[in-house]
Design a protein around this motif. Structure first.
Motif, PDB file in Angstrom:
ATOM      1  N   GLN A  79      -1.158  -0.689  -6.075  1.00 54.16           N
ATOM      2  CA  GLN A  79      -1.926   0.420  -5.512  1.00 54.16           C
ATOM      3  C   GLN A  79      -2.742   1.045  -6.631  1.00 54.16           C
ATOM      4  OE1 GLN A  79      -1.896   1.233  -2.391  1.00 54.16           O
ATOM      5  NE2 GLN A  79      -2.131   3.419  -2.090  1.00 54.16           N
ATOM      6  N   MET A  80      -3.938   1.492  -6.331  1.00 57.71           N
ATOM      7  CA  MET A  80      -4.717   2.200  -7.327  1.00 57.71           C
ATOM      8  C   MET A  80      -4.161   3.628  -7.471  1.00 57.71           C
ATOM      9  SD  MET A  80      -6.623  -0.181  -8.248  1.00 57.71           S
ATOM     10  CE  MET A  80      -7.867   0.521  -9.321  1.00 57.71           C
ATOM     11  N   ALA A  81      -4.202   4.139  -8.693  1.00 56.28           N
ATOM     12  CA  ALA A  81      -3.780   5.520  -8.944  1.00 56.28           C
ATOM     13  C   ALA A  81      -4.836   6.487  -8.408  1.00 56.28           C
ATOM     14  CB  ALA A  81      -3.569   5.725 -10.440  1.00 56.28           C
ATOM     15  N   GLU A  82      -4.531   7.766  -8.545  1.00 57.63           N
ATOM     16  CA  GLU A  82      -5.407   8.798  -7.987  1.00 57.63           C
ATOM     17  C   GLU A  82      -6.809   8.754  -8.586  1.00 57.63           C
ATOM     18  OE1 GLU A  82      -1.189   9.896  -7.553  1.00 57.63           O
ATOM     19  OE2 GLU A  82      -2.415   9.262  -9.264  1.00 57.63           O
ATOM     20  N   ASP A  83      -6.935   8.213  -9.819  1.00 57.20           N
ATOM     21  CA  ASP A  83      -8.254   8.158 -10.448  1.00 57.20           C
ATOM     22  C   ASP A  83      -9.136   7.058  -9.864  1.00 57.20           C
ATOM     23  OD1 ASP A  83      -7.206   5.836 -11.480  1.00 57.20           O
ATOM     24  OD2 ASP A  83      -7.127   6.490 -13.560  1.00 57.20           O
ATOM     25  N   GLY A  84      -8.565   6.250  -9.017  1.00 54.25           N
ATOM     26  CA  GLY A  84      -9.325   5.180  -8.372  1.00 54.25           C
ATOM     27  C   GLY A  84      -9.624   4.005  -9.275  1.00 54.25           C
ATOM     28  N   LYS A  85      -9.140   4.041 -10.516  1.00 52.10           N
ATOM     29  CA  LYS A  85      -9.469   2.970 -11.476  1.00 52.10           C
ATOM     30  C   LYS A  85      -8.224   2.265 -12.017  1.00 52.10           C
ATOM     31  CE  LYS A  85     -11.566   5.828 -14.189  1.00 52.10           C
ATOM     32  NZ  LYS A  85     -12.321   6.474 -15.302  1.00 52.10           N
ATOM     33  N   THR A  86      -7.114   2.968 -12.060  1.00 51.25           N
ATOM     34  CA  THR A  86      -5.922   2.431 -12.719  1.00 51.25           C
ATOM     35  C   THR A  86      -5.039   1.735 -11.691  1.00 51.25           C
ATOM     36  OG1 THR A  86      -6.003   4.302 -14.243  1.00 51.25           O
ATOM     37  CG2 THR A  86      -3.964   3.010 -14.185  1.00 51.25           C
ATOM     38  N   PHE A  87      -4.805   0.448 -11.933  1.00 46.99           N
ATOM     39  CA  PHE A  87      -3.932  -0.294 -11.021  1.00 46.99           C
ATOM     40  C   PHE A  87      -2.481  -0.045 -11.382  1.00 46.99           C
ATOM     41  CE2 PHE A  87      -2.628  -3.471  -8.099  1.00 46.99           C
ATOM     42  CZ  PHE A  87      -1.594  -4.178  -8.684  1.00 46.99           C
ATOM     43  N   LEU A  88      -1.684   0.245 -10.384  1.00 43.56           N
ATOM     44  CA  LEU A  88      -0.255   0.486 -10.576  1.00 43.56           C
ATOM     45  C   LEU A  88       0.543  -0.607  -9.892  1.00 43.56           C
ATOM     46  CD1 LEU A  88      -0.132   4.332  -9.834  1.00 43.56           C
ATOM     47  CD2 LEU A  88      -0.227   3.217 -12.081  1.00 43.56           C
ATOM     48  N   ALA A  89       1.308  -1.350 -10.656  1.00 43.18           N
ATOM     49  CA  ALA A  89       2.177  -2.370 -10.088  1.00 43.18           C
ATOM     50  C   ALA A  89       3.185  -1.711  -9.158  1.00 43.18           C
ATOM     51  CB  ALA A  89       2.894  -3.124 -11.195  1.00 43.18           C
ATOM     52  N   CYS A  90       3.270  -2.204  -7.925  1.00 40.07           N
ATOM     53  CA  CYS A  90       4.159  -1.631  -6.905  1.00 40.07           C
ATOM     54  C   CYS A  90       3.896  -0.146  -6.665  1.00 40.07           C
ATOM     55  CB  CYS A  90       5.628  -1.852  -7.266  1.00 40.07           C
ATOM     56  SG  CYS A  90       6.148  -3.580  -7.124  1.00 40.07           S
ATOM     57  N   GLY A  91       2.714   0.310  -7.027  1.00 48.22           N
ATOM     58  CA  GLY A  91       2.381   1.713  -6.858  1.00 48.22           C
ATOM     59  C   GLY A  91       3.119   2.631  -7.807  1.00 48.22           C
ATOM     60  N   LEU A  92       3.694   2.073  -8.886  1.00 51.29           N
ATOM     61  CA  LEU A  92       4.590   2.840  -9.762  1.00 51.29           C
ATOM     62  C   LEU A  92       4.092   2.989 -11.194  1.00 51.29           C
ATOM     63  CD1 LEU A  92       8.006   1.254  -8.661  1.00 51.29           C
ATOM     64  CD2 LEU A  92       7.192   3.563  -8.107  1.00 51.29           C
ATOM     65  N   ILE A  93       3.602   1.904 -11.799  1.00 50.25           N
ATOM     66  CA  ILE A  93       3.398   1.888 -13.244  1.00 50.25           C
ATOM     67  C   ILE A  93       2.404   0.783 -13.556  1.00 50.25           C
ATOM     68  CG2 ILE A  93       5.373   0.302 -13.541  1.00 50.25           C
ATOM     69  CD1 ILE A  93       6.024   1.735 -16.159  1.00 50.25           C
ATOM     70  N   GLY A  97       0.789  -1.227   0.000  1.00 53.20           N
ATOM     71  CA  GLY A  97       0.000   0.000   0.000  1.00 53.20           C
ATOM     72  C   GLY A  97       0.818   1.271   0.000  1.00 53.20           C
ATOM     73  N   THR A  98       2.043   1.226  -0.557  1.00 50.78           N
ATOM     74  CA  THR A  98       2.877   2.436  -0.605  1.00 50.78           C
ATOM     75  C   THR A  98       2.439   3.322  -1.752  1.00 50.78           C
ATOM     76  OG1 THR A  98       4.758   1.284   0.362  1.00 50.78           O
ATOM     77  CG2 THR A  98       5.233   3.256  -0.894  1.00 50.78           C
ATOM     78  N   SER A  99       2.367   4.639  -1.491  1.00 46.05           N
ATOM     79  CA  SER A  99       1.921   5.605  -2.492  1.00 46.05           C
ATOM     80  C   SER A  99       3.062   6.483  -2.951  1.00 46.05           C
ATOM     81  CB  SER A  99       0.833   6.501  -1.899  1.00 46.05           C
ATOM     82  OG  SER A  99      -0.298   5.760  -1.547  1.00 46.05           O
ATOM     83  N   PHE A 100       3.188   6.646  -4.282  1.00 43.66           N
ATOM     84  CA  PHE A 100       4.136   7.584  -4.871  1.00 43.66           C
ATOM     85  C   PHE A 100       3.344   8.601  -5.680  1.00 43.66           C
ATOM     86  CE2 PHE A 100       8.120   5.246  -4.180  1.00 43.66           C
ATOM     87  CZ  PHE A 100       7.678   3.935  -4.010  1.00 43.66           C
ATOM     88  N   ASN A 101       3.744   9.871  -5.633  1.00 38.02           N
ATOM     89  CA  ASN A 101       3.070  10.853  -6.472  1.00 38.02           C
ATOM     90  C   ASN A 101       3.461  10.623  -7.930  1.00 38.02           C
ATOM     91  OD1 ASN A 101       5.371  12.556  -7.285  1.00 38.02           O
ATOM     92  ND2 ASN A 101       5.457  13.149  -5.135  1.00 38.02           N
ATOM     93  N   PRO A 102       2.667  11.127  -8.878  1.00 36.78           N
ATOM     94  CA  PRO A 102       2.897  10.825 -10.294  1.00 36.78           C
ATOM     95  C   PRO A 102       4.300  11.196 -10.786  1.00 36.78           C
ATOM     96  CG  PRO A 102       0.725  11.770 -10.021  1.00 36.78           C
ATOM     97  CD  PRO A 102       1.397  11.849  -8.681  1.00 36.78           C
ATOM     98  N   GLU A 103       4.818  12.313 -10.339  1.00 36.14           N
ATOM     99  CA  GLU A 103       6.140  12.748 -10.817  1.00 36.14           C
ATOM    100  C   GLU A 103       7.221  11.784 -10.327  1.00 36.14           C
ATOM    101  OE1 GLU A 103       8.760  16.796 -10.278  1.00 36.14           O
ATOM    102  OE2 GLU A 103       8.459  15.433  -8.600  1.00 36.14           O
ATOM    103  N   LEU A 104       7.157  11.456  -9.068  1.00 40.92           N
ATOM    104  CA  LEU A 104       8.176  10.586  -8.477  1.00 40.92           C
ATOM    105  C   LEU A 104       8.094   9.183  -9.058  1.00 40.92           C
ATOM    106  CD1 LEU A 104      10.433  10.057  -6.429  1.00 40.92           C
ATOM    107  CD2 LEU A 104       8.666   9.631  -4.717  1.00 40.92           C
ATOM    108  N   ARG A 105       6.881   8.677  -9.206  1.00 32.21           N
ATOM    109  CA  ARG A 105       6.788   7.286  -9.633  1.00 32.21           C
ATOM    110  C   ARG A 105       7.244   7.094 -11.075  1.00 32.21           C
ATOM    111  NH1 ARG A 105       0.776   7.794  -8.671  1.00 32.21           N
ATOM    112  NH2 ARG A 105      -0.209   8.193 -10.700  1.00 32.21           N
ATOM    113  N   ALA A 106       7.122   8.107 -11.912  1.00 30.83           N
ATOM    114  CA  ALA A 106       7.608   7.967 -13.289  1.00 30.83           C
ATOM    115  C   ALA A 106       9.117   7.734 -13.298  1.00 30.83           C
ATOM    116  CB  ALA A 106       7.252   9.215 -14.091  1.00 30.83           C
TER     117      ALA A 106
END
Lengths: 167, 412
Positions: free
Chosen positions: B320-334, B185-194
């Motif tokens: 983790q789900m992205a901020e849109d609540g719909k997009t799944f991000l592997a490891c909260g990253l991509i 459940g770790t969260s990264f902001n969009p800029e950092l995770r890219a």
């Protein structure tokens, strides 16, 4: 009158949350984490304790359903006999939780052993499919039971606890 | 699942609670595994009915560390500021500052180090020898802690352990206030995770493409061969053995999946170092530079199929789900699709969807065995320094089991 279990749990939860937690050194991360999880575990126990008898009975009912289906598919009279014994225990409203749990374990053990020992690939596939199908009720029940852990991303897809426990 | 204490009443006859030599040997024969893995598992069973974990005072642990260091470099050092390291659910970790002559013994140095040890039993029983060897082999390839000394059998330390250099960085952004169990459940902001996602992929590609000539230094790893599925079958046997040794209750579904994994074991096309637990929570990064500073937790590493790591990294429980609540991000990253596509570009290695699916099931099998087998067992025997964490974590096993069951309906 003795202190009821639910009261004892309640007062422990309150003492830990309101008195102990604020006094724990905030720099001691390990203690902070374990205290937090202790309180969360207590909350979960308090919530689930009233359902513990239903859980044990439902677990056996699931095992009976699974074993019955496999016994019919495999034409196994020994498994059928074990199912009959387990059903008698389930039907006995005075049966102890430990006896009910033991019957569940007996049936599940027989099923597990059957998967490991059946030689014929076609039979193994047939038995496997039954176990997979019959395991859904168990999987959903356990996920709902543990939903307070926060690990489940899709709790809304699970049956409500009363429905999951219904015989 | 049980509401009863597994150490009493109906489980008093459980051979797993106090295994004798015959029981241990019967399981060893049934499930052939890698040689070093066999040693570790057998040790675990032989110690099972021994003492549970008792807290070791920090000062005493520091004395043990001094014994280990002295055995290697003599007594020309000072060990200062011992302190507990937080995080992780399986190992005891103490940090300290070592004043010494440095690794080349040529100049005074102060190095912050970590001593990492097994508790009497962990939810994942692994080899400190293998961990030490893989860290040495990966040095210079990707950032890993520099490993200095290992005590494989607890000769100097109370339990097997190793000492390596402390790596700077964080496992999650400091603004992530969730404080959950490591990596989940770790969260990264969009800029950092890219930025981190790209680095994450680059490092994984480098691991999987490790020069084959370096593999000969992995003396306690059984070799893997292309054109064969023997290595993955050994792994399935390993986890099946752990289930047989640790489970508190029967779950026939576990037996079903183990059989399927053996029957459908894929042929290996390229021997890779497999990290075994490559995910958020097991790398450190610099928030200032936005770069990965160290890949950690190599205890599950092995030689095998890259799809094992790929499938693990895109798994649902580390995402983790992205901020849109719909997009799944592997490891909260991509997204998984972007991750796999970029991995292929960077590594030059193909991604086979069928193998991904196989390893998705294999990884879930591993997760179920660990969480619904080992976690319950070690907590019941009071074997760790954090039984409450282990018992809590075990509940994720039911989520994994449910997902595994759903996948099995599609494949069997």
């Amino acid at each position: 009158m003795v202190p009821h279990i639910s009261l004892q749990l309640q007062v422990v939860q309150k003492a830990l949350s309101e008195v102990v937690a604020p006094a724990v050194d905030s720099s001691h991360k390990v203690a902070q984490e374990q205290l937090g999880l202790s309180i969360a575990t207590l909350n979960m126990v308090m919530d689930r304790l009233p359902y513990s008898r239903k859980l044990v009975r439902k677990e056996l009912a699931i095992a009976i359903s699974m074993a019955k289906a496999v016994a019919a598919s495999a034409s196994s009279s020994t498994l059928s006999s074990a199912v009959d014994i387990a059903q008698q225990v389930l039907n006995d409203l005075d049966a102890e939780n430990s006896d009910i749990a033991a019957q569940k374990e007996e049936l599940m053990g027989r099923l597990a052993n059957l998967v490991d020992t059946v030689d014929d690939a076609e039979s193994r596939t047939r038995i496997s499919r039954i176990i997979i199908r019959e395991s859904k009720a168990q999987a959903d029940l356990y996920r709902r039971w543990c939903v307070a852990s926060g690990f489940d991303h899709h709790p809304s897809k699970l049956p409500e606890l009363d429905d999951a426990l219904r015989l | 699942m049980t509401t009863q204490n597994p150490m009493t009443s109906s489980n008093s006859l459980d051979p797993r609670a106090a295994p004798d030599a015959a029981f241990i040997e019967s399981i060893r024969r049934r499930f052939p595994v890698e040689q070093e893995i066999d040693r570790i598992m057998t040790r675990k069973m032989e110690l099972r009915s021994g003492a549970g974990y008792s807290a070791i005072p920090l000062e005493q642990l520091a004395d043990y560390a001094k014994k280990l260091i002295t055995a290697h470099i003599g007594d020309d050092f000072r060990l200062n500021n011992p302190r507990w390291l937080h995080g992780g659910a399986s190992k005891l970790q103490m940090a300290f500052d070592l004043e010494w002559r440095g690794p080349n013994k040529d100049a005074p140095a102060t190095t912050t180090m970590v001593m990492r040890m097994e508790p009497p039993a962990g939810i994942v029983e692994t080899s400190r020898l293998r961990e030490f060897e893989i860290l040495r082999v990966m040095e210079g390839v990707i950032p890993v802690p520099e490993a200095f000394w290992v005590d494989a059998d607890g000769e100097h330390l109370p339990y097997p352990g190793l000492i390596y250099e402390f790596s700077q960085g964080v496992t999650k952004p400091t603004q992530d206030a969730k404080g959950g169990v490591t990596g989940i459940g770790t969260s990264f902001n969009p800029e950092l995770r890219a930025v981190i996602a790209e680095d994450f992929i680059q490092k994984l590609a480098a691991i999987h493409n490790l020069d084959q000539s370096r593999l000969s230094n992995l003396k306690h790893f059984d070799a893997a061969e292309t054109g064969s599925n023997a290595s993955i079958i050994k792994q399935v046997n390993g986890w099946r053995r752990i289930w047989e040794e640790d489970r508190l209750e029967e779950l026939p579904l576990v037996n079903v999946i183990a059989q399927w994994l053996i029957d459908n074991a894929p042929i290996l096309d390229h021997v890779s170092v497999v990290h075994g637990d490559y995910r958020t929570g097991n790398f450190l990064f610099s928030e200032e530079d936005q770069k990965i500073t160290a890949i950690l937790d190599w205890e599950l590493s092995l030689l095998g199929d890259r799809h094992q790591d790929l499938s693990w990294a895109i798994g649902e429980h580390f995402g983790q789900m992205a901020e849109d609540g719909k997009t799944f991000l592997a490891c909260g990253l991509i997204t998984p699709e972007e991750f796999l596509h970029r991995y292929e570009e960077v590594s030059g290695l193909s991604v086979d969807p069928e193998k991904l699916r196989y390893f998705r099931i294999f990884n879930d099998f591993q997760g179920v065995v660990t969480m619904l087998g080992s976690a319950g067992r070690v907590a019941a025997h009071s074997k760790t320094h954090q039984d409450i964490v282990v018992a809590w974590l075990s509940m994720i096993g039911h989520v994994i089991l449910g997902n595994m069951r759903d996948m099995l309906e599609e494949v069997i």
